[in-house]
Design a protein around this motif. Structure first.
Motif, PDB file in Angstrom:
ATOM      1  N   UNK A  91     -35.514  40.086 -62.633  1.00 49.98           N
ATOM      2  CA  UNK A  91     -35.438  41.490 -63.060  1.00 49.98           C
ATOM      3  C   UNK A  91     -34.100  42.150 -62.766  1.00 49.98           C
ATOM      4  N   UNK A  92     -33.557  41.925 -61.591  1.00 47.52           N
ATOM      5  CA  UNK A  92     -32.290  42.570 -61.238  1.00 47.52           C
ATOM      6  C   UNK A  92     -31.152  42.097 -62.148  1.00 47.52           C
ATOM      7  N   UNK A  93     -30.998  40.788 -62.384  1.00 52.11           N
ATOM      8  CA  UNK A  93     -29.935  40.379 -63.316  1.00 52.11           C
ATOM      9  C   UNK A  93     -30.123  40.951 -64.727  1.00 52.11           C
ATOM     10  N   UNK A  94     -31.363  41.035 -65.192  1.00 51.45           N
ATOM     11  CA  UNK A  94     -31.615  41.597 -66.526  1.00 51.45           C
ATOM     12  C   UNK A  94     -31.247  43.077 -66.561  1.00 51.45           C
ATOM     13  N   UNK A  95     -31.602  43.803 -65.523  1.00 52.04           N
ATOM     14  CA  UNK A  95     -31.268  45.235 -65.458  1.00 52.04           C
ATOM     15  C   UNK A  95     -29.762  45.434 -65.372  1.00 52.04           C
ATOM     16  N   UNK A  96     -29.096  44.617 -64.578  1.00 53.40           N
ATOM     17  CA  UNK A  96     -27.641  44.697 -64.461  1.00 53.40           C
ATOM     18  C   UNK A  96     -26.977  44.457 -65.810  1.00 53.40           C
ATOM     19  N   UNK A  98     -28.270  44.898 -68.726  1.00 60.24           N
ATOM     20  CA  UNK A  98     -28.586  46.049 -69.593  1.00 60.24           C
ATOM     21  C   UNK A  98     -27.623  47.201 -69.334  1.00 60.24           C
ATOM     22  N   UNK A  99     -27.393  47.524 -68.076  1.00 57.07           N
ATOM     23  CA  UNK A  99     -26.507  48.639 -67.726  1.00 57.07           C
ATOM     24  C   UNK A  99     -25.064  48.291 -68.071  1.00 57.07           C
ATOM     25  N   UNK A 104     -20.354  48.965 -71.583  1.00 56.73           N
ATOM     26  CA  UNK A 104     -19.451  48.370 -72.564  1.00 56.73           C
ATOM     27  C   UNK A 104     -19.441  49.136 -73.868  1.00 56.73           C
ATOM     28  N   UNK A 105     -20.599  49.583 -74.319  1.00 55.82           N
ATOM     29  CA  UNK A 105     -20.698  50.358 -75.560  1.00 55.82           C
ATOM     30  C   UNK A 105     -20.062  51.729 -75.422  1.00 55.82           C
ATOM     31  N   UNK A 106     -20.037  52.233 -74.182  1.00 51.91           N
ATOM     32  CA  UNK A 106     -19.466  53.552 -73.921  1.00 51.91           C
ATOM     33  C   UNK A 106     -17.962  53.479 -73.710  1.00 51.91           C
TER      34      UNK A 106
END
Length: 109
Positions: A91-96, A98-99, A104-106
């Motif tokens: 979960x933590x790697x997936x959340x990282x 995602x953020x 990157x998009x910003x």
């Protein structure tokens, strides 16, 4: 299962660890060696490696019908340890990621 038979719950948690090890590429022949491999390649940090070792030991005690009582306290701790390990590995790697994608998009790096 938790409230019916603590030993069966312990076995199930041990099985979850073994499945995680295999999912992360560990091919060793026993759970102890698989967990050591994941620690060696830094999938598990030392504190989680210790938690996993305790879970393995308790799972072994459950599997071999040792004279250990799997009461609500010990089973609750085992569930908590397993949740922490799985959160760290999945979960933590997936959340990282995602953020990081949002950043990157910003255009923020």
């Amino acid at each position: 299962v938790r409230h019916i038979d603590g030993a069966i719950c312990a076995l199930s948690l041990r099985r979850a660890l073994e499945k995680m090890c295999k999912d992360k590429g560990a091919t060793q022949r026993d759970l102890y060696s698989m967990l050591k491999h994941l620690a060696d390649i830094k999938v598990l940090p030392p504190i989680l490696d210790e938690m996993a070792y305790i879970l393995k030991q308790l799972g072994n005690a459950a599997a071999h019908a040792d004279d250990m009582v799997f009461d609500e306290n010990i089973v609750g701790s085992m569930i908590e340890f397993t949740t922490i390990i799985l959160d760290y590995v999945y979960n933590i790697p997936a959340k990282l990621k995602e953020v990081q994608g949002v950043l990157g998009k910003s255009g923020i790096s």
